[in-house]
Design a protein around this motif. Structure first.
Motif, PDB file in Angstrom:
ATOM      1  N   ASN A 304       0.622  -1.141  -0.017  1.00  0.00           N
ATOM      2  CA  ASN A 304      -0.031   0.017   0.151  1.00  0.00           C
ATOM      3  C   ASN A 304       0.910   1.314  -0.127  1.00  0.00           C
ATOM      4  N   PHE A 305       1.953   1.503   0.680  1.00  0.00           N
ATOM      5  CA  PHE A 305       2.714   2.375   0.865  1.00  0.00           C
ATOM      6  C   PHE A 305       3.384   2.758  -0.456  1.00  0.00           C
ATOM      7  N   VAL A 306       4.043   1.644  -1.200  1.00  0.00           N
ATOM      8  CA  VAL A 306       4.677   1.709  -2.361  1.00  0.00           C
ATOM      9  C   VAL A 306       3.702   2.485  -3.548  1.00  0.00           C
ATOM     10  N   ALA A 307       2.450   1.579  -3.468  1.00  0.00           N
ATOM     11  CA  ALA A 307       1.332   1.806  -4.506  1.00  0.00           C
ATOM     12  C   ALA A 307       0.808   3.334  -4.214  1.00  0.00           C
ATOM     13  N   THR A 308       0.537   3.793  -3.187  1.00  0.00           N
ATOM     14  CA  THR A 308      -0.072   5.201  -2.845  1.00  0.00           C
ATOM     15  C   THR A 308       1.056   6.237  -3.156  1.00  0.00           C
ATOM     16  N   LEU A 309       2.314   5.894  -2.901  1.00  0.00           N
ATOM     17  CA  LEU A 309       3.458   7.015  -3.202  1.00  0.00           C
ATOM     18  C   LEU A 309       3.325   7.341  -4.523  1.00  0.00           C
ATOM     19  N   LEU A 310       3.458   5.922  -5.285  1.00  0.00           N
ATOM     20  CA  LEU A 310       3.297   6.054  -6.893  1.00  0.00           C
ATOM     21  C   LEU A 310       2.290   6.774  -7.430  1.00  0.00           C
ATOM     22  N   ALA A 311       0.938   6.291  -6.912  1.00  0.00           N
ATOM     23  CA  ALA A 311      -0.054   7.061  -7.343  1.00  0.00           C
ATOM     24  C   ALA A 311      -0.139   8.555  -7.201  1.00  0.00           C
ATOM     25  N   ARG A 350      -8.066   4.991  -4.661  1.00  0.00           N
ATOM     26  CA  ARG A 350      -8.034   3.543  -4.739  1.00  0.00           C
ATOM     27  C   ARG A 350      -6.841   2.875  -4.256  1.00  0.00           C
ATOM     28  N   ALA A 351      -5.689   3.465  -4.324  1.00  0.00           N
ATOM     29  CA  ALA A 351      -4.397   2.768  -3.717  1.00  0.00           C
ATOM     30  C   ALA A 351      -4.336   3.027  -2.210  1.00  0.00           C
ATOM     31  N   MET A 352      -4.869   4.074  -1.837  1.00  0.00           N
ATOM     32  CA  MET A 352      -5.080   4.342  -0.305  1.00  0.00           C
ATOM     33  C   MET A 352      -5.849   3.233   0.525  1.00  0.00           C
ATOM     34  N   PHE A 353      -6.878   2.769  -0.167  1.00  0.00           N
ATOM     35  CA  PHE A 353      -7.786   1.640   0.408  1.00  0.00           C
ATOM     36  C   PHE A 353      -7.461   0.385   0.039  1.00  0.00           C
ATOM     37  N   GLY A 354      -6.245   0.177  -0.427  1.00  0.00           N
ATOM     38  CA  GLY A 354      -5.796  -1.282  -0.614  1.00  0.00           C
ATOM     39  C   GLY A 354      -6.505  -2.353  -1.526  1.00  0.00           C
ATOM     40  N   SER A 424      -6.234  -0.960   4.373  1.00  0.00           N
ATOM     41  CA  SER A 424      -5.818   0.649   3.963  1.00  0.00           C
ATOM     42  C   SER A 424      -4.202   0.849   4.294  1.00  0.00           C
ATOM     43  N   ILE A 425      -4.183   2.132   3.746  1.00  0.00           N
ATOM     44  CA  ILE A 425      -2.692   2.421   4.113  1.00  0.00           C
ATOM     45  C   ILE A 425      -2.257   2.918   5.615  1.00  0.00           C
ATOM     46  N   PHE A 426      -3.515   3.154   6.106  1.00  0.00           N
ATOM     47  CA  PHE A 426      -3.482   3.553   7.697  1.00  0.00           C
ATOM     48  C   PHE A 426      -3.135   2.687   8.402  1.00  0.00           C
ATOM     49  N   ASN A 427      -3.293   1.407   8.015  1.00  0.00           N
ATOM     50  CA  ASN A 427      -3.080   0.321   9.145  1.00  0.00           C
ATOM     51  C   ASN A 427      -1.489  -0.076   8.984  1.00  0.00           C
ATOM     52  N   ARG A 428      -0.909   0.510   8.019  1.00  0.00           N
ATOM     53  CA  ARG A 428       0.704   0.377   7.998  1.00  0.00           C
ATOM     54  C   ARG A 428       1.498   0.878   9.119  1.00  0.00           C
TER      55      ARG A 428
END
Length: 435
Positions: A304-311, A350-354, A424-428
């Motif tokens: 999620n972290f990589v996907a959200t950062l990329l998005a 979409r990326a933030m919610f995994g 979601s990214i928040f769980n990280r």
């Protein structure tokens, strides 16, 4: 090397290749618009959208779960099951592809005016769809066997090169727009590519031991996963191909071409997110198989972290430079700059919610995603009919943003309820490092 760095590195390599391949596709689209006109480009985009949707249907969902089962059979050394899965998946494409090519053309009569243009191009469109479906299967299998570059390179690099070659040859000898001839030549080129790709799959599959005992009801498990996933894939990876067909009766052909180009750029941007989750799937599967919940959630959080950062990075890039990219197709295409940025914002959501659908499948609940998928499509249809007549391209983009946001949040809640996992990214930031 940490998983985050490994994901970022591989994602960067594959995204770079994807950008290169997309560059060829953009050249073709820009050339069609400038040499043959915006209406010819609209017909081309309609053909590609139709071919992509047909390609998703032909394998009957087996390409959507290819990575999942290939990863499982590789991890367990079940080569005999892997070979049976391959035979079934490729067999579906051949059988369904022949039927669609010969008997599927009456569907075009249900599409109104756009269907008239598609009818004249039905056979080459179907052939492109068959070759694309076979490429999809080979790609997902190779990713599941931990050969992502062998899986993605033929589709990302060589297929666009063949497309631009087909256009260059036909444009060089034709006196006017010859989209049908270009499609015929492109489909012929694709046959050779499909054979090479299939050879890579055979070689990789031979490396998996085949000493396992066949389970008599394994095919039931394939269908239980594939049936929901064909709908999930249609609604997610081919969301804008569906949307383009829905908008064909609401936008004129020039606006349709502008929106179509914007969605192709969105598809390029979204590939980075899809690739991150595809590469993480084998690791998530192994963590789940070992009943290591902490490691499983850690893998999801890192992805999620990589996907959200990329998005987010790509959204900023499109916001700053998207207008100049669209102007390659002609001055009128600059009208799609703001709508395209809105579409890319939807990718960040979409990326933030995994990867909720993947997690639900790993927990043996693939069908639990379907209500959220239905919610997204219904919201898209309603949004299009409410917003597009009055607001045109902006209305189409806002409608898509609302639909994607609704289904992303809904899927996140579904995964939380059924799998007891916050994807979601928040769980990280709440997960302690796995040992």
């Amino acid at each position: 090397m940490s998983i985050v760095r490994r994901l970022a590195s591989k994602s960067a390599i594959m995204f770079g290749m994807r950008v290169g391949g997309a560059g060829f596709i953009f050249i073709v689209q820009a050339a069609i618009a400038r040499v043959w006109g915006a209406e010819a480009l609209g017909d081309y985009l309609l053909v590609i959208a139709s071919a992509n949707l047909l390609a998703v249907v032909m394998p009957l969902g087996f390409q959507t779960v290819g990575t999942y089962f290939a990863a499982e059979y590789r991890a367990n050394g079940e080569g005999r099951h892997l070979r049976r899965f391959l035979l079934r998946a490729y067999g579906h494409v051949v059988a369904i592809g022949v039927a669609i090519t010969l008997f599927g053309w009456p569907v075009t009569f249900l599409m109104g005016a756009p269907g008239e243009h598609l009818l004249a191009l039905w056979v080459p469109t179907s052939l492109v769809a068959v070759s694309t479906a076979l490429t999809f299967i080979s790609c997902t299998i190779l990713v599941g066997l931990k050969r992502p570059l062998a899986g993605y390179v033929p589709d990302m690099v060589f297929r666009p090169m063949l497309l631009i070659s087909a256009f260059a040859i036909i444009a060089g000898v034709a006196q006017g727009p010859e989209l049908e001839a270009m499609l015929w030549l492109f489909s012929a080129f694709m046959v050779g590519l499909v054979l090479v790709h299939f050879g890579l799959v055979v070689h990789a599959a031979k490396q998996v031991p085949a000493q396992d005992d066949l389970r008599p009801h394994e095919a039931r498990k394939w269908w239980r996963f594939a049936a929901p996933w064909v709908l999930i894939t249609l609604a997610s990876d081919y969301f804008f191909d569906i949307n383009l067909l829905l908008l064909a009766g609401l936008l004129d052909r020039t606006d349709l071409a502008i929106f179509g180009v914007s969605t192709r750029i969105f598809a390029l941007v979204s590939f980075g997110v899809v690739a991150v989750y595809a590469m993480t799937l084998p690791d998530m599967f192994e963590a789940d198989a070992n009943d290591d919940r902490r490691a499983f959630e850690k893998r999801v959080g890192e992805a999620n972290f990589v996907a959200t950062l990329l998005a987010a990075s790509l959204f900023i890039g499109v916001l700053l430079f998207g207008r100049y990219l669209l102007m390659l197709f002609g001055e009128e295409f600059s009208a799609g700059a703001v709508p395209m940025s809105i579409l890319c914002l939807a990718l960040v959501v979409r990326a933030m919610f995994g990867p909720a659908s993947l997690v639900l499948s790993i927990h043996d609940k693939p069908a639990a995603s379907l209500p959220s998928v239905a919610l997204g499509i219904i919201a898209l249809v309603i949004g299009n009919f409410v917003l597009v007549p009055g607001y045109g391209l902006m209305g189409a983009a806002i409608s898509a943003l609302i639909a994607i946001s609704l289904w992303s949040v809904s899927l996140w809640l579904t995964a939380w309820r059924h799998a007891k996992v916050d994807v979601s990214i928040f769980n990280r930031f709440r997960i302690a490092p796995a040992g």
